[in-house]
Design a protein around this motif. Structure first.
Motif, PDB file in Angstrom:
ATOM      1  N   PRO A 110       0.877  -1.515  -0.044  1.00  0.00           N
ATOM      2  CA  PRO A 110      -0.526   0.330   0.408  1.00  0.00           C
ATOM      3  C   PRO A 110       0.623   1.246   0.657  1.00  0.00           C
ATOM      4  N   ASP A 111       2.149   1.309   0.092  1.00  0.00           N
ATOM      5  CA  ASP A 111       3.104   2.610   0.346  1.00  0.00           C
ATOM      6  C   ASP A 111       3.998   2.765  -1.020  1.00  0.00           C
ATOM      7  N   ALA A 112       3.713   1.705  -2.075  1.00  0.00           N
ATOM      8  CA  ALA A 112       4.062   1.654  -2.914  1.00  0.00           C
ATOM      9  C   ALA A 112       3.734   3.296  -4.209  1.00  0.00           C
ATOM     10  N   ALA A 113       4.843   4.229  -4.420  1.00  0.00           N
ATOM     11  CA  ALA A 113       4.818   5.137  -4.966  1.00  0.00           C
ATOM     12  C   ALA A 113       3.859   4.481  -6.657  1.00  0.00           C
ATOM     13  N   ASP A 114       3.984   3.808  -6.844  1.00  0.00           N
ATOM     14  CA  ASP A 114       3.209   3.675  -8.243  1.00  0.00           C
ATOM     15  C   ASP A 114       2.289   3.189  -8.096  1.00  0.00           C
TER      16      ASP A 114
END
Length: 492
Positions: free
Chosen positions: A240-244
């Protein structure tokens, strides 16, 4: 015979059969694919040439319906490019007919506005009105809440944009954009409540028909919606923290999204809980509220209301579960407390006292019917009346002899749209006598059409149908022997 009509955004080709024109697969928004997946709908851009609207609308991507064992199966081609309308009209003229807009049910996870079950041609022909079936995004594709991806309620925004499109174009189909009736069943009824409660543009809507709205199923809190979103991402193996994150989700095959959606549904399933993991959610601006059904009733501001339930709503969910036949009273009490709260246990005790010879699973079904459908629907009707709406209440209580589902959720649908071949093998109809089904359908359809035209469901084929008020809660019982009765609707 093929026919054509000119709209504000382009030209359509439809068909004329048995005196009714039909246009299917009419796009009201750009396809929500690629970079538009998990984003609010974008109005359809004008096109050149003639768009073919002679083939059936596609079906929004979805897993198997949890009510297939009750309603039967429907056919249709699933495609993410699903934001389409199915429009039926008796005339392509300037007659300005009333417009009936249909929002299908299915727990925000299944169904479609353009399938044979909901063919609007019979209503259009019988009532001399325009019938519009609406497709909207379902499941995670329509109701996911995940930071940086979607704030939720995309399916609701689809419906709001569809209404805007209808107002802009329905005159070309012989309809009056200032005389709309919104009709929805189950999740479709909840959607109507949310459109009003969330202050979406409902201009032109004079009347609403809410069939078996699950008004006791409150929209998810933002916290609960985010939790479902987190589980969805976990099932996909995404951080859920992925930038993309949005970009990653936009590239996934639809089948993978549906598989993760089903995994979340299975992981959160509780016996007796009708709430899907992806549904309406409470937005940051209060688009929906904890008592959103009361807010919706207040927001109607004099809009005419026809609302009702079936007598045994929850039988559709519980009577197909083997556990219902053997569950103990203690287990039922635990489930009721866990899902519906401590106060609901008192209702359960009253139900047990009223029906001492029934087994515990039936008591549970009655409690769910009361908590999710009957009680909040009565509250809605009462508040709508208090706020100036002419309000009419019904209970559909015809029971097919050969069906274990009795007067279950969805049973009224074949009688509203007509008992066509599409419903021929529906288990909930229990092989009912064709002439009897047609007779009940004539009564129901005449009442619905009278309401669409005049805001009053009274018809010669039924006893006088009086308004529902707080002082006189009059209810029309729709069956093979229709009758009016005053009742409090406290417990089933």
């Amino acid at each position: 015979m093929d026919v054509q009509v000119q709209l504000s955004c382009g030209r359509l080709q439809g068909v004329r059969q048995e005196g009714v024109y039909q246009f299917s697969g009419v796009p009201y928004a750009e396809d929500p694919v690629g970079a538009l997946r998990f984003r609010p709908p974008v109005p359809k851009a004008p096109w050149n040439g003639i768009l073919d609207a002679t083939r059936p609308s596609v079906v929004a991507p979805q897993a198997a319906s949890r009510l297939a064992a009750v309603m039967g199966e429907f056919t249709g081609t699933q495609d993410e490019a699903c934001l389409q309308l199915t429009i039926s009209t008796p005339g392509l003229d300037d007659k300005k007919r009333p417009v009936l807009v249909w929002l299908h049910g299915g727990g925000f996870s299944s169904g479609s506005g353009g399938i044979d079950w909901y063919d609007g041609r019979e209503l259009a022909r019988l009532g001399d009105l325009v019938v519009v079936g609406v497709n909207y995004r379902l499941g995670a594709l329509g109701f996911l809440v995940a930071e940086g991806v979607s704030e939720g309620n995309l399916g609701l925004l689809d419906q709001a944009l569809a209404l805007e499109y209808i107002r802009k174009n329905v005159a070309s189909f012989g309809g009056d954009p200032g005389n709309l009736t919104l009709m929805g069943q189950s999740a479709g009824g909840n959607s109507i409540a949310a459109l009003f409660a969330g202050k979406h543009d409902v201009s032109g809507v004079r009347r609403v028909i809410l069939q078996s709205p699950a008004l006791g199923m409150a929209p998810q809190t933002a916290r609960a919606a985010r939790a479902s979103g987190h589980e969805f991402l976990k099932a996909l193996g995404l951080s859920p923290d992925a930038a993309d994150l949005r970009s990653q989700l936009q590239k996934l095959p639809v089948a993978q999204i549906l598989a993760a959606q089903s995994e979340v549904a299975r992981g959160g399933a509780r016996y007796g809980d009708t709430t899907p993991p992806f549904q309406l959610s409470q937005g940051e601006e209060g688009a929906t509220q904890q008592d959103f059904h009361l807010s919706a009733a207040e927001a109607l501001q004099g809009v005419d209301v026809l609302i009702g339930i079936t007598a045994d709503e929850a039988h559709a969910f519980l009577m197909q579960a083997p556990r219902t036949q053997i569950v103990s009273a203690e287990e039922v009490a635990h489930c009721v407390r866990d899902i519906y709260g401590a106060s609901a246990v008192d209702c359960l005790l009253q139900i047990e006292a009223r029906h001492p010879h029934e087994y515990a699973g039936l008591h549970f079904s009655r409690l769910i019917t009361h908590a999710v459908f009957a009680h909040p629907t009565r509250q809605f009707a009462q508040r709508a009346h208090q706020c100036g709406s002419r309000t009419y209440f019904y209970i559909f209580d015809w029971q097919p002899e050969a069906s274990p589902f009795k007067s279950c959720h969805c049973l009224e649908l074949p009688f509203v749209f007509g008992p066509s071949d599409a419903w021929a093998h529906a288990p909930m109809l229990g092989g009912g006598d064709g002439e009897l089904l047609a007779d009940i359908a004539r009564k129901v359809q005449s009442a619905w059409l009278s309401f669409v035209h005049a805001g009053d469901p009274s018809t010669d084929s039924l006893p006088p149908w009086q308004c529902f008020t707080e002082q006189t809660p009059l209810v029309m019982h729709l069956s093979d022997s229709p009758h009016m009765r005053t009742e409090e609707l406290c417990l089933p």
